[in-house]
Write an enzyme that holds these catalytic residues in place. Structure first.
Site, PDB file in Angstrom:
ATOM      1  CB  CYS A   1     -25.375 -15.215-132.979  1.00 59.76           C
ATOM      2  SG  CYS A   1     -25.905 -15.874-131.005  1.00 59.76           S
TER       3      CYS A   1
ATOM      4  NE  ARG B   1     -31.520 -21.339-134.842  1.00 60.20           N
ATOM      5  CZ  ARG B   1     -30.295 -20.726-134.396  1.00 60.20           C
ATOM      6  NH1 ARG B   1     -30.763 -19.899-132.874  1.00 60.20           N
ATOM      7  NH2 ARG B   1     -29.444 -20.887-134.756  1.00 60.20           N
TER       8      ARG B   1
HETATM    9  P1  IMP Z   1     -22.748 -16.788-139.590  1.00 55.84           P
HETATM   10  O1  IMP Z   1     -21.848 -18.087-140.743  1.00 55.84           O
HETATM   11  O2  IMP Z   1     -21.426 -16.747-138.283  1.00 55.84           O
HETATM   12  O3  IMP Z   1     -23.168 -16.220-140.372  1.00 55.84           O
HETATM   13  O4  IMP Z   1     -23.831 -18.176-138.210  1.00 55.84           O
HETATM   14  C1  IMP Z   1     -24.128 -18.635-138.710  1.00 55.84           C
HETATM   15  C2  IMP Z   1     -25.425 -19.896-137.390  1.00 55.84           C
HETATM   16  O5  IMP Z   1     -25.912 -18.637-136.507  1.00 55.84           O
HETATM   17  C3  IMP Z   1     -26.306 -19.819-138.344  1.00 55.84           C
HETATM   18  O6  IMP Z   1     -25.842 -21.538-138.256  1.00 55.84           O
HETATM   19  C4  IMP Z   1     -26.843 -20.470-136.542  1.00 55.84           C
HETATM   20  O7  IMP Z   1     -26.153 -21.526-135.521  1.00 55.84           O
HETATM   21  C5  IMP Z   1     -26.272 -19.164-136.103  1.00 55.84           C
HETATM   22  N1  IMP Z   1     -27.807 -18.751-136.055  1.00 55.84           N
HETATM   23  C6  IMP Z   1     -28.834 -18.122-136.406  1.00 55.84           C
HETATM   24  N2  IMP Z   1     -29.965 -17.052-136.819  1.00 55.84           N
HETATM   25  C7  IMP Z   1     -29.189 -16.900-135.654  1.00 55.84           C
HETATM   26  C8  IMP Z   1     -29.711 -15.836-134.179  1.00 55.84           C
HETATM   27  O8  IMP Z   1     -30.654 -15.146-134.716  1.00 55.84           O
HETATM   28  N3  IMP Z   1     -29.030 -15.902-133.150  1.00 55.84           N
HETATM   29  C9  IMP Z   1     -28.230 -16.870-132.859  1.00 55.84           C
HETATM   30  N4  IMP Z   1     -27.739 -17.183-133.774  1.00 55.84           N
HETATM   31  C10 IMP Z   1     -28.131 -17.644-135.129  1.00 55.84           C
END
Ligand code: IMP
Length: 500
Positions: free
Chosen positions: A318, A417
């Site tokens: 993100c 989204r």
């Molecule tokens: P991770 O577990 O740290 O990889 O975070 C996953 C979460 O990041 C997802 O469940 C979403 O809430 C968020 N997310 C997914 N795609 C994006 C993006 O492109 N930009 C910002 N947040 C994202």
């Protein structure tokens, strides 16, 4: 005048847990990780609960039907990504609901016209040693044979040898008939000493493969998350734009829990979406988010949401905080929303579960999120690393990686989204396209993570998540104590020079 928060917003890595007294009965085998996922009244039970507090992210690179089956088998829930046409998403939900435990749709398929080289490349890419040979190379084509490592000798056979010349042909295969039960399939596997049994339909078309190891794994899995009909429980992501079309299709496909997938959930669009679902499908369960504070939580709860997702900008892929300057450290967000949830429960007698979404880097972050009040976590990167995620596994140097991209990246183009109204496109990116280190199978990795969580809970004298939330003692750490917490002032053997 703008409002200023005087406290900095904090991340999980800034905290540690302190041990409480561990009684003798407090061992990992006695710890329950069962947790609610939808709201319930005091004294009642939630209609849907998880056996472990894990959900997989609403992302193209993470949650398809294969991931959903693998995770439900271990006790958690996947939310199948919504950034795909309605019918394709509904189809994935149908596949999970129609999945028969122990029966898998073949993922490695070739035709008799392929070569030994193709077989070896496929095996390298997928790690599967059984390849189904069908007339058209699809998982449901006419089954013509099977190739396993017993069918060829790499040292002797030329790489351009045709699969049709060395596969075990259909006429020599033992197979199960369409509609066989798992125990019938297992009987054949034992009787004929097989590792894999194809299940074949009337037109000789391949339906499933049943593996001896899966049967064992199935029998060994006490946490499976099943509905009343013994189908796996599955979630799906929706958005605030096409819900009138998407929700009916998902409900018809049998989805158990919906979630509105958005980077900022404190919006009137989310209220309208929840109202639509509750009016038209009163029995449907719907989570909403993401929010990072009390106001956002209350707004969505009062709009009718069944659970609330917490977190803005903490996801591994993100870049929302860099691009827009909004967000909040994940630990601070979870703590404030959990306090709001507890106040709401005291005032109304209604418990609304919260999900900490994004920013889990180490396994202990999960325990911290739970201790801070989360009922379950959602993870993208964690699950993207496993065999079961839908992305390609590639070799970079000596290491294997898997692809992983954000829903707000140009690759996913999930403009729905982002609740900005008006424009139907991604004007700028909020996510990146990346790799994560390949980590193997979901089940093996999750067993380790779960064991770590349970043993930490025992250190904290807690046999359930609820008890952990009530008893946990959490301390902030200084930058220097983080250094003290890793291996320090020693020469690690793996980094030292050899032979000197
Ligand atoms: P991770 O577990 O740290 O990889 O975070 C996953 C979460 O990041 C997802 O469940 C979403 O809430 C968020 N997310 C997914 N795609 C994006 C993006 O492109 N930009 C910002 N947040 C994202």
């Amino acid at each position: 005048m703008a409002y200023y928060y005087t406290e900095p917003s904090r991340t999980f890595s800034e905290y540690l847990l302190l041990p409480n007294l561990t009684s003798k009965d407090c061992n990992p085998g006695n710890v329950s990780l069962k947790t609610p996922i939808v709201k319930f009244k005091k004294g009642e039970k939630p209609e849907v609960a998880l056996n472990i507090p894990f959900s997989s992210a609403v992302m193209q690179a993470v949650s398809d039907h294969n991931m959903a089956v693998a995770l439900a088998r271990c006790g958690g829930i996947s939310f199948i990504f919504g950034s795909q046409p309605v019918e394709e998403q509904a189809d994935m939900v149908r596949k999970v609901k129609g999945h028969k435990a122990g029966f898998v749709v073949s993922r490695s398929n070739l035709t008799p016209q392929h070569t030994l080289k193709d077989v070896l490349e496929l095996k390298e890419r997928t790690g599967h040693s059984t390849v189904a040979i069908t007339d058209d190379g699809t998982p449901t084509g006419k089954l013509l044979g099977i190739v396993t490592s017993r069918d060829y000798r790499i040292s002797r056979d030329p790489q351009d040898k045709l699969v049709g010349q060395f596969m075990t042909p259909f006429s020599s295969l033992i197979y199960g008939k369409s509609g066989s039960t798992l125990s019938e399939a297992n009987d054949l596997i034992w009787e004929h000493k097989l590792n894999c049994l194809p299940i074949v339909g009337a037109e000789q078309n391949l339906e499933y493969l049943v593996f001896r190891k899966d049967y064992d794994a199935h029998k060994e899995n006490p946490y499976e998350l099943l509905d009343g009909n013994k189908s796996y429980i599955v979630g799906a992501g929706i958005n605030t734009k096409d819900y009138a079309e998407r929700v009916p299709a998902l409900v018809a496909a049998g989805v158990d829990v919906l979630v509105i997938d958005s980077s900022d959930g404190y919006t009137e669009w989310q209220r309208e979406t929840i109202e639509y679902v509750k009016t038209n499908f009163p029995k449907a369960k719907i989570g909403a988010g993401n929010v990072v504070d009390r106001e956002g939580f209350l707004y969505l709860v009062e709009s009718g949401a069944d659970f609330i997702k917490v977190g803005i900008g903490g996801g591994s892929i993100c870049i929302t905080r860099e691009q827009k300057g909004i967000g909040r450290g994940q630990a601070s967000a979870v703590m404030e929303v959990a306090a709001a949830r507890d106040d709401y429960f005291r005032e109304t007698g209604i418990y609304v579960p919260i999900c900490s979404d994004g920013g889990i880097v180490h396994d202990y972050h999960i325990t911290l999120a739970l201790a801070m009040g989360a009922d379950f976590v959602m993870m993208g990167r964690y699950f993207a690393r496993f065999d079961e995620s839908p992305t390609r596994k590639l070799k970079v140097g000596n290491n294997f990686v898997k692809e992983f991209w954000g829903e707000g990246s140009n690759r996913a183009r999930n403009w729905q989204r982002y609740d900005t109204g008006g424009k139907q496109s991604l004007v700028f990116e909020e996510g990146v396209d990346s790799y994560v280190s390949y980590a193997g199978s979901l089940q093996e990795n999750m067993e380790k993570t779960i064991h770590k969580i349970k043993s930490t809970m025992c250190n904290c004298g807690s046999l359930s998540i609820e008890e952990l939330q009530q008893k946990a003692r959490i301390t902030l750490v200084s930058a220097t104590s983080i250094v003290e917490g890793g291996a320090h002032d020693v020469i690690l053997k793996e980094n030292s020079l050899s032979g000197e």
